[in-house]
Design a protein around this motif. Sequence first.
Motif: not given
Length: 499
Positions: A402-421
Amino acid sequence: DDDMLSNVFCENSEKLVNVHLFALAAKYYSLSSLGVCTPLEDVLEALRGDNQGTTGIKTDEFMNNKKSHEVQVMSELVDNIANYCGIKQVIDIGSGKGYLSSFLSMQYNLKVYGIDSSNTNTKGAHERNRKLKKHWRAYQSRGTANLKSQSSLQSQGLVTVQDLVPSCDFTEIATSETSKHSEVDLVAWTESDESKLSEEVFAILNVLPGDAVEVFSSSQCNCGELCEEEKAQRKMASLQAKASKSSESNLYFPLTSCITAETELSDIVTDLEDCMMVGLHTCGDLAANTLRIFTAKPEIKAVCSVGCCYHLLSEQFENEEECPEEVWGFPMCQYLKDKGWCCGRNARMSACLALERVAVGQMLPTESLFYRAVLQVIIEEIYGVTKSDRHVGKTFSKSSSFIGYVRKSLKKLELDDSKLPDSCIMDYYEKYKHRMNELEAFNMLKVVLAPCIEALILLDRLCYLKEQDNIAWSGLVKLFDPVKSPRCYAVIALKKQSC
């Protein structure tokens, strides 16, 4: 009835209180129960008249099971409509990789223009068609050895035309009086009345193996002293050549163009003539625009359209925008326009679900749907995003957690995932995982309701055709096995002869 429906939902809370009645009501309002569809067998019988249908090339050599089923069924119907209307040209809208187009051309000798907006698709269709023709010739030549090994029996008239079909099960021939004639009998018949070659005879010749008859040159024997076998071989070779020449004009042309309701087909198809328009799983508005083009262009005498991707339909009243000049995918008919009817994206998405597949155990991908639902909560609460033109796509299949899914999805949506641990992501997962059963139940209710929403969309298209003055007949026909091909309904219409 209204009394039954009043017991499905609570009057005060409007919550669903009787799942059984909900399912019964949904079934009642599906196309299969409303009695508005015309059986395929009735349509084929009306189109054929006294002529018997023929079977031909088996498509499972070239396509997967789903596509083979669709092409076999739809191509037979299209051929019957074309013969009924006396036309030889077909316009395949949204032709994609050209499965239907190439089959209509090679098997049914129709001149087909396949039009697709994707240049990649049309280029691929060119290449695929080239390879298909090579397979076609290979299967034809495979029968040559079979024919030579039976030459002595042929000269005695003991082998029928049906026996000449290659044993590779690539072709079949319908049982008819003509197919009971031996090859020699057929030659004798054509010698006596060659000018009256019927379409049925040419159909038989077309299923014979290519170059099936070895032609002897004049240097090998005395032309004045030909034996009956040699005469038969020469005559059959001549007929084969005529049949081959007659089909040379039956081609398939993949073209790249974007089709809208205002498209002038004559600008795309330079030799446009009386024709029919077909579409096998045309996406979104393209299905509606196919019907609009059909009613507007006098050259198009018939249409056979199977739509799909209802979620991509544009809706006139979805956002309550005043754009009277714009052409919308839904609604089409005046009745629903007058009521300002709107489905909404959620309903259109539900219409794409496959009840029959779920009924035989092909369940919905609950886990991936759950991932997507929790992701939406995250991007709304963490990023404040409620709408986006970007898509997650098939990220689930490429993710191991699920973590990998969320991070890949955020990148596709062009959202910064660095602030989401990672811990925050897993907190959301743990918070909602106990509700996965709720999500599954909710999606099953959507599956049950899917045929009702699809019925609304398809009946809108049928009503649009019924409102036109130049239509002789229109109907909905269930073409495909819904387990193999869930979008199985075709909208079919024929113009009046004077149009």
